[in-house]
Enzyme design. Structure first.
Site, PDB file in Angstrom:
ATOM      1  CG  ASP A  17      12.440  -1.500   4.396  1.00 21.61           C
ATOM      2  OD1 ASP A  17      11.487  -2.281   4.124  1.00 21.61           O
ATOM      3  OD2 ASP A  17      12.370  -0.273   4.204  1.00 21.61           O
ATOM      4  CG  HIS A 253       2.414   0.415   1.957  1.00 23.94           C
ATOM      5  ND1 HIS A 253       1.819   1.040   0.881  1.00 23.94           N
ATOM      6  CD2 HIS A 253       2.516   1.375   2.925  1.00 23.94           C
ATOM      7  CE1 HIS A 253       1.578   2.307   1.178  1.00 23.94           C
ATOM      8  NE2 HIS A 253       1.975   2.533   2.410  1.00 23.94           N
TER       9      HIS A 253
HETATM   10  C1  BDR Z   1       6.929   1.223   1.436  1.00 26.21           C
HETATM   11  O1  BDR Z   1       7.828   2.069   2.149  1.00 26.21           O
HETATM   12  C2  BDR Z   1       8.086   1.560   3.425  1.00 26.21           C
HETATM   13  O2  BDR Z   1       7.927   2.544   4.386  1.00 26.21           O
HETATM   14  C3  BDR Z   1       7.090   0.456   3.654  1.00 26.21           C
HETATM   15  O3  BDR Z   1       7.631  -0.579   4.447  1.00 26.21           O
HETATM   16  C4  BDR Z   1       6.775  -0.033   2.266  1.00 26.21           C
HETATM   17  O4  BDR Z   1       7.709  -0.996   1.852  1.00 26.21           O
HETATM   18  C5  BDR Z   1       5.631   1.962   1.168  1.00 26.21           C
HETATM   19  O5  BDR Z   1       5.863   3.062   0.351  1.00 26.21           O
HETATM   20 CA    CA Z   2       9.159  -2.171   3.455  1.00 27.35          CA
END
Ligand code: BDR
Ligand code: CA
Length: 334
Positions: A17, A253
Site C-alpha cells: 500500500d 517497517h
Molecule cells: C505498517 O503500517 C503502514 O503504515 C506501513 O506502511 C507499514 O506497512 C506499519 O505499522
Molecule cells: Ca505498508
C-alpha cells in the site's frame, strides 16, 4: 541459514500500500540480486487502493522497471473503512511530491487476488508473497483458491506485534488493525508464514541522512523521490518518538520483511500459533500462543498452524544490508 546473495533469485509477489516504507521496500527488492519481483499487488491502507496502484506504477516506472502491477481490495472485509493516514505518508502516499514525471506503464487488468492465484498456479511452489499492507488481497486469494497454501512457497508479512506495544492501539499494529478478519484468515491458512512485526521493526531506526547519501550517490529520480518521501515520514516519526527525533529518522517497517527474506540470519524467531482479535478493545491484536502451553479455550487447537514471529534483529547489520543494497548499481542511466 545465510544470506541469499549468491542463490537463484526468489520469485516474489509484493503486496503493498505505498506508502513511504513500502517504497523503501520496493526499491530494496528491485535493487537486490536475490529477489525477482514478478508482480506488485496493491491494497488500500496508507492511501486508497487507486492511489496505491498509481504509486506502484510510478515508483517502478521512474526506476526503469516494468513489473506487472494490479489493483486489489479497496476496503476491509467487515469493519468500516477509515481515512488513510495522510499525516504519516502524505496525501499522495509519497510525502506530497511536488511534481511527477509523465510515465507510460499501465495496470494489469486483473484483480490482485486473481493475479496471486494465477501466478501461484503457473509457478507452483516457487512464489513467495511478501505482504506489507492490510491482508485483504491474500484473504481474497485464499477464498478464490483454497489450495493456495500448497502452491505458495512462503508468506512473509510485515504486520502485528507480540511484545512491543501497538502503533494504532496499545495492542494493535496498523496493517492488522486495518483488516483483522482478513489477517486472522491469513494466520490460520496453513502456509509457511513469517511475521515481521513491530517487535523487530521498532528496533531499526533509519536516519534521513542514509537516504540523502543514497540519493547523492545515484543522482536519479527514483532515489530523489524516495528521499523526498522519507523526509516527510521522518518528520512524523520524529514528532512522535524522542529517540527517533535524535537522529531525525524513521522506522523502516516494510523493508524489514525483505531484509528477513534476504538475510534471515539477522533475526531471532519464536514459533507459535497466532490468532487475531477481530473486534472489541483488543481489535487487531496478534496473540501468539507459545508451543509449550496448552490453553483450554476453543480456537487454539492443533489445527491452527505455526507462525514464525521475528522477535529480535541485529539492527546495525540490517541497516548496513539496506545501505549496501541501495548503493549498488541497480538503476539504469536516465
Ligand atoms: C505498517 O503500517 C503502514 O503504515 C506501513 O506502511 C507499514 O506497512 C506499519 O505499522
Ligand atoms: Ca505498508
Amino acid at each position: 541459514m545465510t544470506s541469499m546473495q549468491n542463490t537463484v533469485p526468489r520469485k516474489v509477489i509484493f503486496d503493498t500500500d505505498p506508502g513511504v516504507d513500502d517504497a523503501m521496500a520496493l526499491y530494496y527488492a528491485l535493487a537486490h540480486t536475490g529477489v525477482d519481483v514478478v508482480g506488485i499487488t496493491t491494497t488500500f491502507g496508507n492511501v486508497t487502493v487507486e492511489q496505491a496502484a498509481i504509486n506502484a506504477l510510478y515508483l517502478t516506472a521512474i526506476a526503469g522497471f516494468d513489473v506487472p502491477v494490479t489493483q486489489g481490495v479497496a476496503k476491509p472485509w467487515f469493519k468500516a473503512s477509515e481515512a488513510p493516514p495522510d499525516f504519516i505518508h502524505g496525501d499522495d502516499g509519497l510525502g506530497n511530491l511536488v511534481t511527477r514525471q509523465p510515465t507510460t506503464n499501465a495496470l494489469d487488468p486483473r484483480a490482485s487476488a486473481q493475479f496471486i492465484v494465477d501466478m501461484a498456479r503457473a509457478h507452483p511452489g516457487e512464489i513467495t508473497l511478501v505482504a506489507v499492507g492490510p491482508l485483504g488481497n491474500l484473504a481474497t486469494a485464499l477464498k478464490l483458491a483454497p489450495e493456495l497454501p500448497k502452491l505458495i512457497r512462503e508468506v512473509i508479512l510485515m504486520g502485528g506485534t507480540v511484545l512491543e506495544p501497538g502503533n494504532v492501539s496499545p495492542v494493535a499494529e496498523a496493517n492488522i488493525w486495518n483488516d483483522p478478519h482478513a489477517a486472522d484468515l491469513v494466520f490460520t491458512a496453513g502456509w509457511k508464514l513469517t511475521m515481521v512485526g513491530l517487535d523487530v521493526t521498532h528496533q531499526v531506526i533509519l536516519p534521513v541522512t542514509l537516504f540523502a547519501d543514497i540519493a547523492r550517490h545515484h543522482q536519479h529520480a527514483a532515489t530523489d523521490t524516495l528521499l523526498h518521501a522519507v523526509k516527510f515520514y521522518a518528520d512524523f516519526y520524529s514528532d512522535l518518538y524522542p529517540h527517533v527525533a535524535k537522529i531525525h529518522g524513521c522506522f523502516g517497517h516494510d523493508v524489514l520483511a525483505f531484509i528477513y527474506l534476504t538475510n534471515p540470519e539477522l533475526f531471532t524467531l519464536e514459533s507459535g500459533r497466532v490468532r487475531v482479535a477481530v473486534d472489541g478493545l483488543a481489535q487487531g491484536q496478534t496473540m501468539l500462543r507459545r508451543r509449550h502451553i496448552n490453553y483450554p479455550q476453543a480456537g487454539w487447537d492443533a489445527h491452527v498452524p505455526l507462525t514464525h514471529a521475528c522477535m529480535q534483529v541485529d539492527a546495525k547489520a540490517a541497516r548496513q544490508v539496506l545501505e549496501d543494497t541501495l548503493m549498488r548499481a541497480w538503476l539504469p542511466a536516465l
